[in-house]
Write an enzyme that holds these catalytic residues in place. Structure first.
Site, PDB file in Angstrom:
ATOM      1  N   ASP A  36      -2.683  -5.008   0.771  1.00  0.00           N
ATOM      2  CA  ASP A  36      -2.177  -6.276   1.279  1.00  0.00           C
ATOM      3  C   ASP A  36      -2.877  -6.742   2.554  1.00  0.00           C
ATOM      4  O   ASP A  36      -3.228  -7.925   2.676  1.00  0.00           O
ATOM      5  CB  ASP A  36      -0.659  -6.225   1.473  1.00  0.00           C
ATOM      6  CG  ASP A  36      -0.164  -4.991   2.224  1.00  0.00           C
ATOM      7  OD1 ASP A  36      -0.990  -4.237   2.772  1.00  0.00           O
ATOM      8  OD2 ASP A  36       1.058  -4.787   2.267  1.00  0.00           O
TER       9      ASP A  36
ATOM     10  N   MET B  87       0.818  -1.205   0.000  1.00  0.00           N
ATOM     11  CA  MET B  87       0.000   0.000   0.000  1.00  0.00           C
ATOM     12  C   MET B  87       0.859   1.265   0.000  1.00  0.00           C
ATOM     13  O   MET B  87       2.062   1.213   0.219  1.00  0.00           O
ATOM     14  CB  MET B  87      -0.931  -0.002   1.215  1.00  0.00           C
ATOM     15  CG  MET B  87      -1.921  -1.149   1.224  1.00  0.00           C
ATOM     16  SD  MET B  87      -2.975  -1.170   2.695  1.00  0.00           S
ATOM     17  CE  MET B  87      -3.958   0.321   2.452  1.00  0.00           C
ATOM     18  N   HIS B  88       0.221   2.395  -0.258  1.00  0.00           N
ATOM     19  CA  HIS B  88       0.760   3.752  -0.048  1.00  0.00           C
ATOM     20  C   HIS B  88       1.784   4.215  -1.083  1.00  0.00           C
ATOM     21  O   HIS B  88       2.170   5.379  -1.063  1.00  0.00           O
ATOM     22  CB  HIS B  88       1.392   3.890   1.347  1.00  0.00           C
ATOM     23  CG  HIS B  88       0.579   3.337   2.458  1.00  0.00           C
ATOM     24  ND1 HIS B  88      -0.712   3.737   2.699  1.00  0.00           N
ATOM     25  CD2 HIS B  88       0.876   2.406   3.411  1.00  0.00           C
ATOM     26  CE1 HIS B  88      -1.185   3.082   3.761  1.00  0.00           C
ATOM     27  NE2 HIS B  88      -0.251   2.270   4.202  1.00  0.00           N
TER      28      HIS B  88
END
Length: 519
Positions: A250, A91-92
């Site tokens: 995830d 992520m991110h």
């Protein structure tokens, strides 16, 4: 490449692709969740200077193509029997494309910490309380919004060229389908999403000066977002037109892969970091910002997530620096060093002979949200042996994870069924610690594929094989090992945990001073 079983002709098949930080893993499952074949391709992480972390999206794409091609070619499953593709991912991360849809710069990924000034800027422009009310989280260096603002502030020429902003797995989606799309669970970690409303926040975007047109369309996780193109079909062996669903970040994917899709259910992951993840059908936001509230992969539901920065990383640090003899012995025996370390720690009583460990090697997120705090052994004496320190490390991580659970209980989120996953979840001793500290059963699942299975099940829902995410999980996810809490142990741990909770408040000022120490 791994093969698990001979395929059944009366089954439909679904593909899960997990774009992780160290590599991309692709797994082909039959509709009952049985893995048929898998492939893993690694790629590098670039850290050119302290606090920076980046990756080349081309590496993700090459790993994706190669792993899909290997799995499809060697599984023996005809392409027309693969009914859908699900994507999970780190992520991110920030991926920026220009007007020709070419990557402008390497992706700034989740663990990059360069954005401290941007966190302050975001908080000032949106307001701390308003930011939490809309995005359910305070501004954090790891989130995508801060990375966007960093590029805007430090690489204006790259920001000027940007026409599309994507997350890592959504870049892979674009390459597979030609569609610019994301889904609610991963988009939640950008800090640009209205979490209660499950849509982009016009207010946050306006205050930060980010053009909404740069962002992809938001879907729910099981929804079909596009289909495999002809060129990708030729490169991978998939059938042109195979549906690709939204997928999940995830942790949200791992929740589906472990059956955590209903109220009362939660999971604990002990990987490099530690995560406590709880499902909730009613949105709940911590006004202090100690835990993250994100949209989850079940449409219309959310999850609350606490993060311990250095969970399994603490044990790996200890192994690499102090457990050389265990590593040598394990190599000669053909076993994992952690197996021997487990045995040593199990020989030490609860409380590690009055030795405590603070697992804050790289700062902490839950519940302290403090980049300055660091790890410490407290109570060390000449009586202590390596095995005592080892036990203290495992207990310290467990206390930190208990901190996460305590915040959730403050938020009236019930947890009565806990799954364990990640490398630490394979340790019976660690699972027993968690069961004793949580005062509930801690289970593992028979299937160990986690996020890849989770997004494959989302693809199965999108393809109509199952009618809902909970239905898919009930059909597929089966518990394997169950650790029940031991009342006598729980009472002992409570005494140590009460002392552990006093350590951070007592030492915070010292850690702040240490962070600014100039010698």
């Amino acid at each position: 490449m791994k093969f698990f079983k001979i395929r059944r002709k009366d089954m439909a098949y679904i593909l899960g692709v997990d774009i992780g930080t160290s590599g991309t893993k692709t797994v082909l499952f039959s509709e009952d969740g049985t893995p048929v074949a898998s492939a893993l391709y690694d790629y590098p992480l670039y850290t050119p200077c302290n606090g920076y972390a980046k990756q080349d999206p081309a590496d993700w794409w090459n790993a994706c193509v190669n792993s899909i091609r290997d799995v499809v070619a060697k599984s023996g499953v005809p392409a027309d029997e693969i009914k859908g593709v699900g994507l999970s991912g780190q992520m991110h991360g920030l991926v920026m494309l220009d007007k020709d849809n070419k990557v402008i710069r390497n992706s700034i990924i989740w663990c990059d910490q360069r954005t401290g000034k941007e966190v302050v800027e975001i908080t000032e422009k949106v307001g701390h309380d308003r930011l939490i009310a809309i995005t359910a989280n305070p501004a954090i260096t790891g989130f995508t919004a801060a990375k966007i603002m960093w590029v805007k502030n430090n690489e204006p020429e790259n920001y000027e060229k940007c026409r599309h902003i994507l997350l890592p797995k959504d870049y892979i989606r674009f390459m597979l389908t030609g569609e610019f799309a994301t889904e609610v669970s991963d988009a939640s970690g950008m800090q640009l999403l209205d979490i209660p409303g499950r849509c982009w926040s016009d207010e946050v975007l306006t205050k930060l000066g980010i053009d909404k047109s740069l962002l992809a369309k938001v879907y729910e996780s099981p929804e079909i977002t596009g289909t495999v193109t002809k060129a990708v079909a030729q490169a991978t062996g998939l059938k042109e037109g195979t549906p690709v669903v939204g997928g999940a970040g995830d942790n949200a994917a791992a929740a589906v892969g472990t059956g955590v899709v209903e109220d009362g259910k939660a999971f604990t992951t002990i990987g490099s970091s530690g995560v406590v993840f709880a499902h909730t059908s009613d949105i709940s936001i911590d006004p202090k910002g100690r835990v993250h509230t994100f949209c989850c992969a079940v449409p219309g539901c959310w999850h609350v997530m606490g993060v311990t920065q250095s969970a399994g990383l603490s044990l790996k640090w200890f192994r690499d620096n102090f457990a050389w003899s265990e590593m040598e012995t394990a190599a000669s025996m053909g076993v994992d060093p952690y197996y021997l370390m487990d045995k040593e720690a199990d020989s030490v009583p609860i409380g590690a002979n009055r030795l405590l460990y603070m697992p804050y090697l790289n700062g902490e997120r839950t519940p302290h949200l403090d980049p300055n705090v660091r790890g410490a052994f407290v109570g060390l004496s000449t009586m202590h042996k390596k095995k005592d320190m080892l036990r203290a490390v495992m207990e310290g991580v467990s206390y930190s994870l208990r901190d996460c659970v305590e915040v959730m209980r403050e938020m009236n989120i019930s947890i009565d069924d806990m799954m364990a996953c990640g490398g630490g979840g394979t340790s019976p001793l660690w699972r027993q610690m968690l069961a004793d500290l949580y005062a509930c059963n801690v289970k593992t699942t028979a299937n160990k594929e986690g996020p890849a299975l989770g997004v494959a099940l989302l693809a199965a829902v999108g393809a109509g094989i199952y009618s809902s995410v909970p239905e898919a999980c009930k059909a597929v996810i089966k518990p394997e090992k169950i650790q029940e809490p031991i009342a006598e142990n729980s009472a002992k741990y409570e005494k140590v945990y009460a002392l552990y909770k006093k350590l951070y408040p007592a030492m915070k000022a010292n850690f702040d001073e240490l962070a600014s120490l100039d010698v």
